[in-house]
Design a protein around this motif. Structure first.
Motif, PDB file in Angstrom:
ATOM      1  N   ARG A  63      -7.680   1.641  12.235  1.00 12.94           N
ATOM      2  CA  ARG A  63      -7.898   1.546  10.793  1.00 12.94           C
ATOM      3  C   ARG A  63      -7.422   2.796  10.063  1.00 12.94           C
ATOM      4  N   ALA A  64      -7.717   3.971  10.619  1.00 14.23           N
ATOM      5  CA  ALA A  64      -7.353   5.219   9.948  1.00 14.23           C
ATOM      6  C   ALA A  64      -5.839   5.357   9.833  1.00 14.23           C
ATOM      7  N   LEU A  65      -5.105   4.989  10.897  1.00 14.85           N
ATOM      8  CA  LEU A  65      -3.654   5.135  10.861  1.00 14.85           C
ATOM      9  C   LEU A  65      -3.035   4.180   9.846  1.00 14.85           C
ATOM     10  N   ILE A  66      -3.461   2.915   9.851  1.00 12.82           N
ATOM     11  CA  ILE A  66      -2.861   1.942   8.949  1.00 12.82           C
ATOM     12  C   ILE A  66      -3.207   2.267   7.500  1.00 12.82           C
ATOM     13  N   ALA A  67      -4.438   2.685   7.250  1.00  9.69           N
ATOM     14  CA  ALA A  67      -4.812   3.076   5.893  1.00  9.69           C
ATOM     15  C   ALA A  67      -4.007   4.284   5.446  1.00  9.69           C
ATOM     16  N   GLY A  68      -3.790   5.228   6.358  1.00  9.32           N
ATOM     17  CA  GLY A  68      -2.970   6.400   6.041  1.00  9.32           C
ATOM     18  C   GLY A  68      -1.536   6.013   5.738  1.00  9.32           C
ATOM     19  N   PHE A  69      -1.024   5.060   6.500  1.00  3.03           N
ATOM     20  CA  PHE A  69       0.340   4.576   6.265  1.00  3.03           C
ATOM     21  C   PHE A  69       0.474   3.946   4.877  1.00  3.03           C
ATOM     22  N   LEU A  70      -0.463   3.082   4.514  1.00  5.07           N
ATOM     23  CA  LEU A  70      -0.404   2.408   3.215  1.00  5.07           C
ATOM     24  C   LEU A  70      -0.511   3.414   2.066  1.00  5.07           C
ATOM     25  N   ASP A  71      -1.381   4.393   2.226  1.00  7.44           N
ATOM     26  CA  ASP A  71      -1.512   5.414   1.178  1.00  7.44           C
ATOM     27  C   ASP A  71      -0.250   6.267   1.076  1.00  7.44           C
ATOM     28  N   ASP A  72       0.349   6.579   2.233  1.00  8.01           N
ATOM     29  CA  ASP A  72       1.578   7.380   2.231  1.00  8.01           C
ATOM     30  C   ASP A  72       2.717   6.626   1.548  1.00  8.01           C
ATOM     31  N   MET A  73       2.848   5.323   1.816  1.00  7.99           N
ATOM     32  CA  MET A  73       3.894   4.531   1.181  1.00  7.99           C
ATOM     33  C   MET A  73       3.666   4.417  -0.322  1.00  7.99           C
TER      34      MET A  73
END
Length: 342
Positions: A63-73
């Motif tokens: 969850r942390a990685l995917i949420a970080g990815f979406l926020d980064d994009m």
């Protein structure tokens, strides 16, 4: 025995090659969007987390990685709430598929299910170009050069059809019929529609194919780039790039040109101009390929000038001259072509 790495990539491959195209029968546009999302996600894992692609497993994509990815994009690529939620839905769809195929993976689906969708801000007015700005934009490329000829025809055709970017890039040479002066588009949900093109656009098409498709191969992508000596569909990034470039050029002579111009703005502009010219909303809905007629109402809500004109007529008493007939008056041939009746 399959390793966690083998399991992840096996399910990802089957999701792309079997589940999406065969079992769900989703459109090629949707599959392309999902591929782009996963390419970005795996690139994020490699670049920001230092995990090589061959080491990616379900456990890595928590969850942390995917949420970080979406926020980064959202920060680096300017993703809107709609894009954010679409990419999240794409990722969840894969995890749901994997959990269904292999129940032991359900724990990973439950983990990312906790990522909330992003709320969309209040809808802004439709951003569109004036007819003066459109004219300046279409005149900006130099058709004496090969790139200028391509860019100008792309923008002319996109505006004439009020097409989506993806619909334009999916066109083949055979999709344009100059004798019937029509174009075949495939919209969202793989829904086809036939639209008329103007005689001027048909003439531009003939000049374009003489340069870019002299072999007359009707199945080749209409707009392409060369990769490994093959013609492949041009990317949407390339379209956005040359549109910004020509908008910057046109802005020097046309102060009405907005500071930020993107491909979808041509679609909005044509739709608004058709509505202002008298096209009824039901026909405009068919023209744009909207599944929900309510979507087309944004043009009626956004057109301040038509509201102002209506207000002026209402306050001028009874001495109001009749409105000119709409451009579609007594033109059943155009309406029939639009609705695919001929």
């Amino acid at each position: 025995m399959n390793t966690p790495i083998d399991t992840f990539y096996r399910h990802l491959r089957e999701w792309f090659t079997v589940f999406l195209p065969r079992q769900r029968a989703v459109s090629p546009h949707t599959i392309t969007a999902c591929r782009q999302a996963w390419n970005l996600l795996l690139g994020y894992v490699d670049n920001s987390r230092g995990i090589r692609l061959e080491k990616v497993t379900f456990a890595v994509l928590d969850r942390a990685l995917i949420a970080g990815f979406l926020d980064d994009m959202t920060t680096t690529r300017g993703w809107t709430a709609t894009t954010y939620n679409q990419r999240l839905a794409c990722i969840r769809s894969f995890f749901h598929y994997a959990a269904t195929a292999e129940p032991t993976l359900a724990m990973h689906l439950a983990d990312i299910a906790g990522i909330p969708q992003k709320k969309s801000p209040a809808k802004l007015p439709v951003c569109h170009l004036t007819t003066t700005a459109v004219t300046a934009l279409l005149a900006a490329p130099d058709p004496a050069t090969k790139a200028g000829l391509r860019d100008q025809f792309f923008m002319i055709l996109m505006y004439d059809l009020a097409a989506r970017d993806a619909e334009m890039l999916a066109l083949t040479v055979g999709d344009i019929n100059t004798q019937r002066r029509s174009a075949e588009l495939v919209g969202k949900g793989s829904k086809p529609r036939r639209l008329p093109i103007t005689p001027d656009t048909a003439a531009h098409f003939r000049r374009y194919v003489e340069t870019f498709h002299p072999d007359g191969d009707l199945v080749q992508p209409l707009f392409y780039t060369i990769h490994d000596h093959r013609k492949t569909p041009m990317s949407d990034d390339n379209v956005a790039r040359f549109l910004r470039q020509h908008a910057d050029t046109a802005r020097q002579a046309c102060p009405e040109m907005p500071g930020k111009v993107h491909p979808h703005m041509l679609r909005h502009s044509r739709a608004m101009h058709l509505y202002q010219a008298g096209m009824p909303l039901p026909i405009l809905t068919e023209w744009l390929g909207h599944a929900d007629p309510e979507t087309t109402l944004i043009y009626a809500h956004a057109d301040t000038e038509m509201k102002r004109a209506a207000l002026e007529k209402a306050t001028q008493g009874h001495n109001v001259s009749p409105s000119p007939p709409p451009i579609w008056h007594d033109r059943q041939d155009i309406i029939q072509r639009l609705c695919g009746l001929t």
